[in-house]
Design a protein around this motif. Structure first.
Motif, PDB file in Angstrom:
ATOM      1  N   ARG A 137      42.797  34.314  53.151  1.00 30.82           N
ATOM      2  CA  ARG A 137      42.444  33.252  52.197  1.00 30.82           C
ATOM      3  C   ARG A 137      41.375  32.328  52.782  1.00 30.82           C
ATOM      4  O   ARG A 137      41.210  31.212  52.321  1.00 30.82           O
ATOM      5  N   THR A 138      40.659  32.813  53.803  1.00 25.87           N
ATOM      6  CA  THR A 138      39.622  31.994  54.431  1.00 25.87           C
ATOM      7  C   THR A 138      38.251  32.625  54.209  1.00 25.87           C
ATOM      8  O   THR A 138      38.135  33.813  53.901  1.00 25.87           O
ATOM      9  N   TRP A 139      37.211  31.823  54.385  1.00 29.16           N
ATOM     10  CA  TRP A 139      35.847  32.336  54.238  1.00 29.16           C
ATOM     11  C   TRP A 139      35.526  33.247  55.405  1.00 29.16           C
ATOM     12  O   TRP A 139      36.068  33.087  56.490  1.00 29.16           O
ATOM     13  N   PRO A 140      34.633  34.218  55.196  1.00 28.52           N
ATOM     14  CA  PRO A 140      34.268  35.099  56.302  1.00 28.52           C
ATOM     15  C   PRO A 140      33.591  34.329  57.431  1.00 28.52           C
ATOM     16  O   PRO A 140      32.882  33.347  57.194  1.00 28.52           O
ATOM     17  N   GLY A 141      33.836  34.781  58.653  1.00 23.62           N
ATOM     18  CA  GLY A 141      33.218  34.166  59.828  1.00 23.62           C
ATOM     19  C   GLY A 141      31.798  34.670  60.022  1.00 23.62           C
ATOM     20  O   GLY A 141      31.317  35.536  59.282  1.00 23.62           O
ATOM     21  N   PRO A 142      31.110  34.182  61.046  1.00 19.04           N
ATOM     22  CA  PRO A 142      29.706  34.544  61.275  1.00 19.04           C
ATOM     23  C   PRO A 142      29.473  36.046  61.465  1.00 19.04           C
ATOM     24  O   PRO A 142      28.455  36.573  61.046  1.00 19.04           O
ATOM     25  N   GLY A 143      30.396  36.769  62.069  1.00 18.76           N
ATOM     26  CA  GLY A 143      30.211  38.198  62.289  1.00 18.76           C
ATOM     27  C   GLY A 143      30.729  39.077  61.166  1.00 18.76           C
ATOM     28  O   GLY A 143      30.633  40.300  61.231  1.00 18.76           O
TER      29      GLY A 143
ATOM     30  N   VAL B 206      35.491  30.228  41.869  1.00 17.32           N
ATOM     31  CA  VAL B 206      34.137  30.559  41.426  1.00 17.32           C
ATOM     32  C   VAL B 206      33.292  29.287  41.344  1.00 17.32           C
ATOM     33  O   VAL B 206      32.117  29.277  41.717  1.00 17.32           O
ATOM     34  N   GLU B 207      33.893  28.213  40.899  1.00 18.77           N
ATOM     35  CA  GLU B 207      33.194  26.925  40.793  1.00 18.77           C
ATOM     36  C   GLU B 207      32.720  26.446  42.167  1.00 18.77           C
ATOM     37  O   GLU B 207      31.652  25.859  42.290  1.00 18.77           O
ATOM     38  N   ARG B 208      33.489  26.705  43.212  1.00 19.01           N
ATOM     39  CA  ARG B 208      33.068  26.314  44.572  1.00 19.01           C
ATOM     40  C   ARG B 208      31.767  27.009  44.954  1.00 19.01           C
ATOM     41  O   ARG B 208      30.924  26.410  45.617  1.00 19.01           O
ATOM     42  N   PHE B 209      31.597  28.254  44.531  1.00 17.31           N
ATOM     43  CA  PHE B 209      30.330  28.961  44.788  1.00 17.31           C
ATOM     44  C   PHE B 209      29.204  28.301  44.006  1.00 17.31           C
ATOM     45  O   PHE B 209      28.118  28.076  44.540  1.00 17.31           O
TER      46      PHE B 209
ATOM     47  N   HIS C 165      27.324  28.303  54.402  1.00 19.33           N
ATOM     48  CA  HIS C 165      25.957  28.777  54.203  1.00 19.33           C
ATOM     49  C   HIS C 165      25.880  30.293  54.402  1.00 19.33           C
ATOM     50  O   HIS C 165      26.423  30.825  55.361  1.00 19.33           O
ATOM     51  N   GLY C 166      25.218  30.965  53.480  1.00 19.83           N
ATOM     52  CA  GLY C 166      25.021  32.411  53.569  1.00 19.83           C
ATOM     53  C   GLY C 166      26.092  33.241  52.889  1.00 19.83           C
ATOM     54  O   GLY C 166      25.911  34.432  52.676  1.00 19.83           O
ATOM     55  N   VAL C 167      27.221  32.623  52.550  1.00 27.48           N
ATOM     56  CA  VAL C 167      28.302  33.353  51.884  1.00 27.48           C
ATOM     57  C   VAL C 167      27.964  33.434  50.396  1.00 27.48           C
ATOM     58  O   VAL C 167      27.635  32.435  49.768  1.00 27.48           O
ATOM     59  N   GLY C 168      28.024  34.648  49.846  1.00 24.87           N
ATOM     60  CA  GLY C 168      27.689  34.843  48.438  1.00 24.87           C
ATOM     61  C   GLY C 168      28.787  35.559  47.678  1.00 24.87           C
ATOM     62  O   GLY C 168      29.463  36.430  48.221  1.00 24.87           O
ATOM     63  N   LEU C 169      28.936  35.197  46.432  1.00 31.50           N
ATOM     64  CA  LEU C 169      29.952  35.808  45.574  1.00 31.50           C
ATOM     65  C   LEU C 169      29.375  37.041  44.890  1.00 31.50           C
ATOM     66  O   LEU C 169      28.365  36.959  44.204  1.00 31.50           O
ATOM     67  N   ASP C 170      30.034  38.179  45.090  1.00 32.52           N
ATOM     68  CA  ASP C 170      29.602  39.408  44.434  1.00 32.52           C
ATOM     69  C   ASP C 170      30.500  39.786  43.263  1.00 32.52           C
ATOM     70  O   ASP C 170      30.208  40.732  42.550  1.00 32.52           O
ATOM     71  N   GLY C 171      31.588  39.073  43.077  1.00 28.45           N
ATOM     72  CA  GLY C 171      32.454  39.341  41.936  1.00 28.45           C
ATOM     73  C   GLY C 171      33.888  38.965  42.227  1.00 28.45           C
ATOM     74  O   GLY C 171      34.236  38.525  43.323  1.00 28.45           O
ATOM     75  N   VAL C 172      34.702  39.147  41.206  1.00 24.08           N
ATOM     76  CA  VAL C 172      36.135  38.870  41.280  1.00 24.08           C
ATOM     77  C   VAL C 172      36.867  40.185  41.036  1.00 24.08           C
ATOM     78  O   VAL C 172      36.525  40.931  40.114  1.00 24.08           O
ATOM     79  N   VAL C 173      37.854  40.448  41.867  1.00 21.04           N
ATOM     80  CA  VAL C 173      38.681  41.643  41.711  1.00 21.04           C
ATOM     81  C   VAL C 173      40.058  41.185  41.246  1.00 21.04           C
ATOM     82  O   VAL C 173      40.717  40.395  41.931  1.00 21.04           O
TER      83      VAL C 173
END
Length: 168
Positions: free
Chosen positions: A62-68, A91-94, A101-109
């Protein structure tokens, strides 16, 4: 030829028409690798770990992806009422830029919370989510509930398999 009638150009082919000769094999570097994603749950029990194991990619919990980690995110939620309620705020947070920074939403599953058809109120909520972003649906898979992730991918989740580059 009758007057007043128009004809298209005539095409004449001389000699046999064959199949083109195969060219050299495609270089390995020219092949496109399957795109990797970070799976992020919008609530506990969404199915992130199972989807990462089945389709590949990074299990972010439930966390954002890290740098790697892959910066392309697929948000995951169950199709029950409380699960669907968590999607629009995520979705609103995006939209507001409230993600790293750099994290992008590609969709909802959306992962089925039970076998069978959804009740109308839940289907209506999903239509609202679809108006916000791309939605990929994963049906109920009884084998996954038992921990067997080795079977064929569900046919209904073909668009997700294509997106993630998973074989099915």
């Amino acid at each position: 030829m009758r007057t007043g009638m128009r004809q298209g150009p005539e095409i004449w082919i001389r000699g046999p028409v064959g199949v083109p000769e195969p060219g050299p094999p495609e270089p390995a570097h020219a092949r496109v690798a399957a795109r990797r994603f970070s799976w992020v749950g919008t609530h506990g029990g969404a199915g992130v770990t199972t989807l990462a194991a089945v389709y590949g990619g990074h299990d972010s919990g439930r966390t954002w992806p890290g740098p790697g980690d892959p910066q392309a995110v697929l948000l995951v939620a169950r199709t029950h009422a409380s699960g669907l309620e968590t999607v629009a705020p995520a979705v609103e947070r995006f939209r507001r830029g409230e993600v790293p920074h750099g994290v992008g939403l590609d969709g909802v599953v959306l992962v089925a919370d039970a076998p069978g058809r959804l009740p109308r109120p839940l289907s209506q909520r999903i239509r609202r989510i679809e108006s916000l972003t791309g939605v990929y649906r994963v049906p109920w898979v009884p084998e996954w509930r038992l921990g067997d992730l080795s079977g064929r991918l569900p046919r209904e989740a073909g668009p997700l398999a294509r997106l993630t580059g998973s074989a099915g």
